[in-house]
Design a protein around this motif. Structure first.
Motif, PDB file in Angstrom:
ATOM      1  N   PHE A 172       0.835  -1.204   0.000  1.00  0.00           N
ATOM      2  CA  PHE A 172       0.000   0.000   0.000  1.00  0.00           C
ATOM      3  C   PHE A 172       0.872   1.256   0.000  1.00  0.00           C
ATOM      4  O   PHE A 172       0.643   2.187  -0.778  1.00  0.00           O
ATOM      5  N   GLY A 173       1.882   1.266   0.856  1.00  0.00           N
ATOM      6  CA  GLY A 173       2.798   2.404   0.917  1.00  0.00           C
ATOM      7  C   GLY A 173       3.594   2.579  -0.362  1.00  0.00           C
ATOM      8  O   GLY A 173       3.766   3.702  -0.854  1.00  0.00           O
ATOM      9  N   GLU A 174       4.076   1.485  -0.920  1.00  0.00           N
ATOM     10  CA  GLU A 174       4.848   1.553  -2.160  1.00  0.00           C
ATOM     11  C   GLU A 174       3.985   1.997  -3.339  1.00  0.00           C
ATOM     12  O   GLU A 174       4.460   2.698  -4.228  1.00  0.00           O
ATOM     13  N   THR A 175       2.718   1.593  -3.330  1.00  0.00           N
ATOM     14  CA  THR A 175       1.804   2.054  -4.385  1.00  0.00           C
ATOM     15  C   THR A 175       1.633   3.568  -4.302  1.00  0.00           C
ATOM     16  O   THR A 175       1.715   4.270  -5.320  1.00  0.00           O
ATOM     17  N   GLY A 176       1.431   4.070  -3.088  1.00  0.00           N
ATOM     18  CA  GLY A 176       1.335   5.521  -2.903  1.00  0.00           C
ATOM     19  C   GLY A 176       2.600   6.234  -3.340  1.00  0.00           C
ATOM     20  O   GLY A 176       2.551   7.296  -3.976  1.00  0.00           O
ATOM     21  N   ALA A 177       3.748   5.642  -3.026  1.00  0.00           N
ATOM     22  CA  ALA A 177       5.031   6.241  -3.427  1.00  0.00           C
ATOM     23  C   ALA A 177       5.194   6.235  -4.949  1.00  0.00           C
ATOM     24  O   ALA A 177       5.723   7.196  -5.528  1.00  0.00           O
ATOM     25  N   ALA A 178       4.733   5.174  -5.609  1.00  0.00           N
ATOM     26  CA  ALA A 178       4.820   5.103  -7.073  1.00  0.00           C
ATOM     27  C   ALA A 178       3.968   6.201  -7.711  1.00  0.00           C
ATOM     28  O   ALA A 178       4.397   6.866  -8.664  1.00  0.00           O
ATOM     29  N   TYR A 179       2.767   6.397  -7.176  1.00  0.00           N
ATOM     30  CA  TYR A 179       1.922   7.484  -7.684  1.00  0.00           C
ATOM     31  C   TYR A 179       2.587   8.832  -7.437  1.00  0.00           C
ATOM     32  O   TYR A 179       2.605   9.697  -8.316  1.00  0.00           O
ATOM     33  N   HIS A 180       3.147   9.029  -6.253  1.00  0.00           N
ATOM     34  CA  HIS A 180       3.814  10.289  -5.931  1.00  0.00           C
ATOM     35  C   HIS A 180       4.948  10.559  -6.921  1.00  0.00           C
ATOM     36  O   HIS A 180       5.098  11.690  -7.405  1.00  0.00           O
ATOM     37  N   GLU A 181       5.725   9.544  -7.244  1.00  0.00           N
ATOM     38  CA  GLU A 181       6.818   9.696  -8.220  1.00  0.00           C
ATOM     39  C   GLU A 181       6.281  10.089  -9.596  1.00  0.00           C
ATOM     40  O   GLU A 181       6.857  10.929 -10.286  1.00  0.00           O
ATOM     41  N   MET A 182       5.168   9.464  -9.999  1.00  0.00           N
ATOM     42  CA  MET A 182       4.548   9.814 -11.283  1.00  0.00           C
ATOM     43  C   MET A 182       4.145  11.290 -11.275  1.00  0.00           C
ATOM     44  O   MET A 182       4.387  12.018 -12.248  1.00  0.00           O
ATOM     45  N   TYR A 183       3.520  11.715 -10.190  1.00  0.00           N
ATOM     46  CA  TYR A 183       3.039  13.093 -10.102  1.00  0.00           C
ATOM     47  C   TYR A 183       4.203  14.080 -10.135  1.00  0.00           C
ATOM     48  O   TYR A 183       4.113  15.132 -10.774  1.00  0.00           O
ATOM     49  N   LEU A 184       5.292  13.744  -9.445  1.00  0.00           N
ATOM     50  CA  LEU A 184       6.471  14.612  -9.480  1.00  0.00           C
ATOM     51  C   LEU A 184       7.006  14.746 -10.901  1.00  0.00           C
ATOM     52  O   LEU A 184       7.348  15.841 -11.344  1.00  0.00           O
ATOM     53  N   LYS A 185       7.080  13.631 -11.623  1.00  0.00           N
ATOM     54  CA  LYS A 185       7.560  13.651 -13.006  1.00  0.00           C
ATOM     55  C   LYS A 185       6.648  14.490 -13.897  1.00  0.00           C
ATOM     56  O   LYS A 185       7.102  15.075 -14.873  1.00  0.00           O
ATOM     57  N   LEU A 186       5.360  14.534 -13.552  1.00  0.00           N
ATOM     58  CA  LEU A 186       4.402  15.306 -14.326  1.00  0.00           C
ATOM     59  C   LEU A 186       4.333  16.767 -13.874  1.00  0.00           C
ATOM     60  O   LEU A 186       3.632  17.573 -14.469  1.00  0.00           O
ATOM     61  N   GLY A 187       5.063  17.100 -12.808  1.00  0.00           N
ATOM     62  CA  GLY A 187       5.200  18.484 -12.383  1.00  0.00           C
ATOM     63  C   GLY A 187       4.067  19.049 -11.554  1.00  0.00           C
ATOM     64  O   GLY A 187       3.916  20.275 -11.478  1.00  0.00           O
ATOM     65  N   LEU A 188       3.281  18.178 -10.918  1.00  0.00           N
ATOM     66  CA  LEU A 188       2.171  18.659 -10.106  1.00  0.00           C
ATOM     67  C   LEU A 188       2.200  18.038  -8.719  1.00  0.00           C
ATOM     68  O   LEU A 188       2.752  16.957  -8.520  1.00  0.00           O
ATOM     69  N   SER A 189       1.559  18.722  -7.790  1.00  0.00           N
ATOM     70  CA  SER A 189       1.435  18.168  -6.444  1.00  0.00           C
ATOM     71  C   SER A 189       0.440  17.008  -6.457  1.00  0.00           C
ATOM     72  O   SER A 189      -0.392  16.895  -7.361  1.00  0.00           O
ATOM     73  N   ASP A 190       0.534  16.169  -5.444  1.00  0.00           N
ATOM     74  CA  ASP A 190      -0.391  15.041  -5.330  1.00  0.00           C
ATOM     75  C   ASP A 190      -1.838  15.526  -5.297  1.00  0.00           C
ATOM     76  O   ASP A 190      -2.710  14.948  -5.951  1.00  0.00           O
ATOM     77  N   SER A 191      -2.101  16.586  -4.531  1.00  0.00           N
ATOM     78  CA  SER A 191      -3.479  17.073  -4.416  1.00  0.00           C
ATOM     79  C   SER A 191      -3.975  17.666  -5.737  1.00  0.00           C
ATOM     80  O   SER A 191      -5.118  17.414  -6.136  1.00  0.00           O
ATOM     81  N   ALA A 192      -3.138  18.413  -6.435  1.00  0.00           N
ATOM     82  CA  ALA A 192      -3.558  19.017  -7.702  1.00  0.00           C
ATOM     83  C   ALA A 192      -3.885  17.954  -8.740  1.00  0.00           C
ATOM     84  O   ALA A 192      -4.927  18.022  -9.407  1.00  0.00           O
ATOM     85  N   ILE A 193      -3.010  16.960  -8.869  1.00  0.00           N
ATOM     86  CA  ILE A 193      -3.262  15.939  -9.887  1.00  0.00           C
ATOM     87  C   ILE A 193      -4.439  15.052  -9.495  1.00  0.00           C
ATOM     88  O   ILE A 193      -5.193  14.605 -10.356  1.00  0.00           O
ATOM     89  N   SER A 194      -4.644  14.833  -8.206  1.00  0.00           N
ATOM     90  CA  SER A 194      -5.804  14.051  -7.761  1.00  0.00           C
ATOM     91  C   SER A 194      -7.104  14.762  -8.135  1.00  0.00           C
ATOM     92  O   SER A 194      -8.073  14.123  -8.558  1.00  0.00           O
ATOM     93  N   ILE A 195      -7.121  16.065  -7.996  1.00  0.00           N
ATOM     94  CA  ILE A 195      -8.299  16.856  -8.357  1.00  0.00           C
ATOM     95  C   ILE A 195      -8.508  16.826  -9.871  1.00  0.00           C
ATOM     96  O   ILE A 195      -9.625  16.598 -10.352  1.00  0.00           O
ATOM     97  N   LEU A 196      -7.437  17.047 -10.631  1.00  0.00           N
ATOM     98  CA  LEU A 196      -7.546  17.011 -12.094  1.00  0.00           C
ATOM     99  C   LEU A 196      -8.013  15.635 -12.562  1.00  0.00           C
ATOM    100  O   LEU A 196      -8.833  15.520 -13.474  1.00  0.00           O
TER     101      LEU A 196
END
Length: 145
Positions: A16-40
């Protein structure tokens, strides 16, 4: 120690933690915060508009976090809020927002779809069935806390 986590729970928590970390890494590469990309993601997945209350529920983010991210995205011309009755609002993407959402959240959705498409349909169904069963059981246990 009687409340020690069993090996399966330890593995679950790790995954579960690693899945969250993988998403966080994707979001960083896409240049947005976790909250911003979750909303989009929530808005894009719903066709470019979503009621504010649904965004809170869909993303699992706190109202304070969502409001902060919305103010920033609104100031950047990515989205706008429109009244939808006396007490509710819809969050809508601008043209600039639609482009950004497709280039960011859209790429995440594509990756997720590709993963599910690579699995056997029965595996996808079983995964979703077990995930839902776990969620429902967890909600029941939460009532007892």
């Amino acid at each position: 120690m009687k409340n020690k986590a069993c090996s399966q729970l330890k593995r679950f928590n790790f995954l579960f933690g690693e899945t969250g970390a993988a998403y966080h890494e994707m979001y960083l590469k896409l240049g947005l915060s976790d909250s911003a990309i979750s909303i989009l993601y929530a808005i894009l997945e719903n066709g470019g508009m979503r009621p504010l209350q649904e965004i809170c529920h869909y993303t699992g983010l706190s109202k304070q976090t969502i409001n902060s991210a919305l103010r920033k995205l609104e100031a950047e011309g990515i989205l706008y809020l429109e009244r939808a009755g006396t007490k509710s609002k819809n969050v809508c993407l601008t043209e600039k927002g639609k482009t950004l959402a497709e280039q960011t959240a859209g790429r995440v959705i594509t990756a997720e779809n590709e993963i599910f498409a690579s699995w056997a349909q029965e595996d996808v169904e079983k995964y979703l069935e077990l995930t839902e069963a776990y969620l429902l059981a967890l909600k029941e246990k939460a009532k007892d806390l």
